[in-house]
Design a protein around this motif. Structure first.
Motif, PDB file in Angstrom:
ATOM      1  N   ALA A  30       0.818  -1.213   0.000  1.00 11.74           N
ATOM      2  CA  ALA A  30       0.000   0.000   0.000  1.00 11.74           C
ATOM      3  C   ALA A  30       0.851   1.262   0.000  1.00 11.74           C
ATOM      4  CB  ALA A  30      -0.931  -0.005   1.208  1.00 11.74           C
ATOM      5  N   HIS A  37      -5.907   0.388  -8.835  1.00 13.72           N
ATOM      6  CA  HIS A  37      -7.088   0.161  -8.013  1.00 13.72           C
ATOM      7  C   HIS A  37      -7.980  -0.891  -8.684  1.00 13.72           C
ATOM      8  CE1 HIS A  37      -6.270   3.380  -5.191  1.00 13.72           C
ATOM      9  NE2 HIS A  37      -6.033   4.200  -6.204  1.00 13.72           N
ATOM     10  N   ASP A  42      -6.488  -5.340  -5.439  1.00 16.61           N
ATOM     11  CA  ASP A  42      -7.362  -5.283  -4.265  1.00 16.61           C
ATOM     12  C   ASP A  42      -7.526  -6.659  -3.621  1.00 16.61           C
ATOM     13  OD1 ASP A  42      -7.653  -2.611  -4.649  1.00 16.61           O
ATOM     14  OD2 ASP A  42      -9.714  -2.688  -5.388  1.00 16.61           O
ATOM     15  N   ILE A  45      -4.383  -7.323  -1.494  1.00 16.73           N
ATOM     16  CA  ILE A  45      -4.434  -6.509  -0.285  1.00 16.73           C
ATOM     17  C   ILE A  45      -5.461  -7.068   0.691  1.00 16.73           C
ATOM     18  CG2 ILE A  45      -4.997  -4.240   0.647  1.00 16.73           C
ATOM     19  CD1 ILE A  45      -2.336  -4.258  -0.715  1.00 16.73           C
TER      20      ILE A  45
END
Length: 283
Positions: A30, A37, A42, A45
């Motif tokens: 991050a 994005h 994602d 993460i």
């Protein structure tokens, strides 16, 4: 309910290591990895952050001795979390370098951040596998269902089904033939029942069934094996045979779905074999 025991020093260190590795993985990604994005960025993460949060929760509950006050079965919850975290971190360890390290055109500092996240993701996966190894039930040991081989197989089955859902939904690859729609129904039905079993064990609701839990598992295991056996045969026939192809040549995603379907069939088959002979005390 199986008696609750304090974590051993070895287990505590493994959990602390997993906590540290996942924290570093998502923090570095991050902070300086300049990831796009959405999509796989994602997902990676999420894998690291979810695993970190759940491990922190387990450590805090056990540190303050709140197992008896928890709303879940503590003989089932930690190992369920560890197994899902191991699979999530393993998937992130494969996906992240494939999508974000294969092209080395970016700046050296960005590349170093991404390599660091990949390394710590791999370390986290190993740590969670170690936790599962330390906490799974030994032969003859009284434990929660999720600590047994069938319980861990349920976690793997639901995780593989989630990957199948991702692969078949973008683009949709099952809506041009009723046989493929049956395969999708198999994936959905088995996923829903398997995740319901996991939730019932974690929430200590297995006694609410109208039939004994062991009989329910055996009946469902046989049904799931039969259903996945049909899907294992039907999916490749109607995706790869030119007589049935509705939208051009089969893609790598469709091949991956065929492989994952066969893997889940083997998981359900192993689950049925274990469930038929396992004696356990559900928690």
């Amino acid at each position: 309910m199986p008696p609750l025991t304090l974590p051993t020093p070895q287990l505590l260190w493994v959990r602390l290591a997993a906590l540290l590795f996942t924290c570093v993985a998502f923090s570095v990604a991050a902070h300086g990895a300049y990831l796009p994005h959405g999509g796989m960025a994602d997902w990676c993460i999420f894998c690291w952050a979810f695993s970190f949060a759940c491990t922190l929760l387990v450590l805090l509950v056990e540190r303050f001795g709140l197992q008896a006050q928890a709303l879940v079965s503590w003989s089932n919850f930690p190992i369920t979390v560890a197994c899902y975290a191991a699979l999530l971190c393993l998937s992130a360890s494969i996906i992240f370098p494939v999508f974000f390290l294969k092209d080395m055109w970016f700046y050296n500092n960005v590349r170093d951040y991404r390599i660091t996240s990949t390394v710590f993701s791999c370390l986290a996966a190993v740590a969670y596998m170690g936790e599962v190894t330390l906490t799974k039930a030994r032969p003859g040991e009284i434990s929660g269902y999720m600590a047994t081989a069938p319980g861990l197989l349920k976690v793997c089955q639901t995780f593989v089904a989630c990957i199948i859902f991702i692969l078949v939904s973008n683009p949709v690859s099952y809506d041009f033939n009723s046989a493929l729609q049956w395969c999708m129904a198999v994936y959905c039905i088995c996923f829903i029942i398997s995740i319901a079993i996991v939730m019932m064990c974690v929430c200590e609701c297995t006694g609410s069934l109208p039939i004994p839990f062991s009989k329910f598992l055996s009946c469902y295991g046989l049904l799931a094996v039969l259903m996945y056996f049909t899907a294992t045969i039907i999916w490749p026939i109607f995706q790869f045979d030119k007589r049935y192809q509705g939208r051009g040549q089969a893609s790598s995603r469709q091949i991956a779905v065929a492989v994952l379907t066969a893997i889940n069939f083997l998981l359900y088959l192993a689950d049925l074999v274990y469930s038929a002979r396992l004696v356990f005390v559900s928690g």
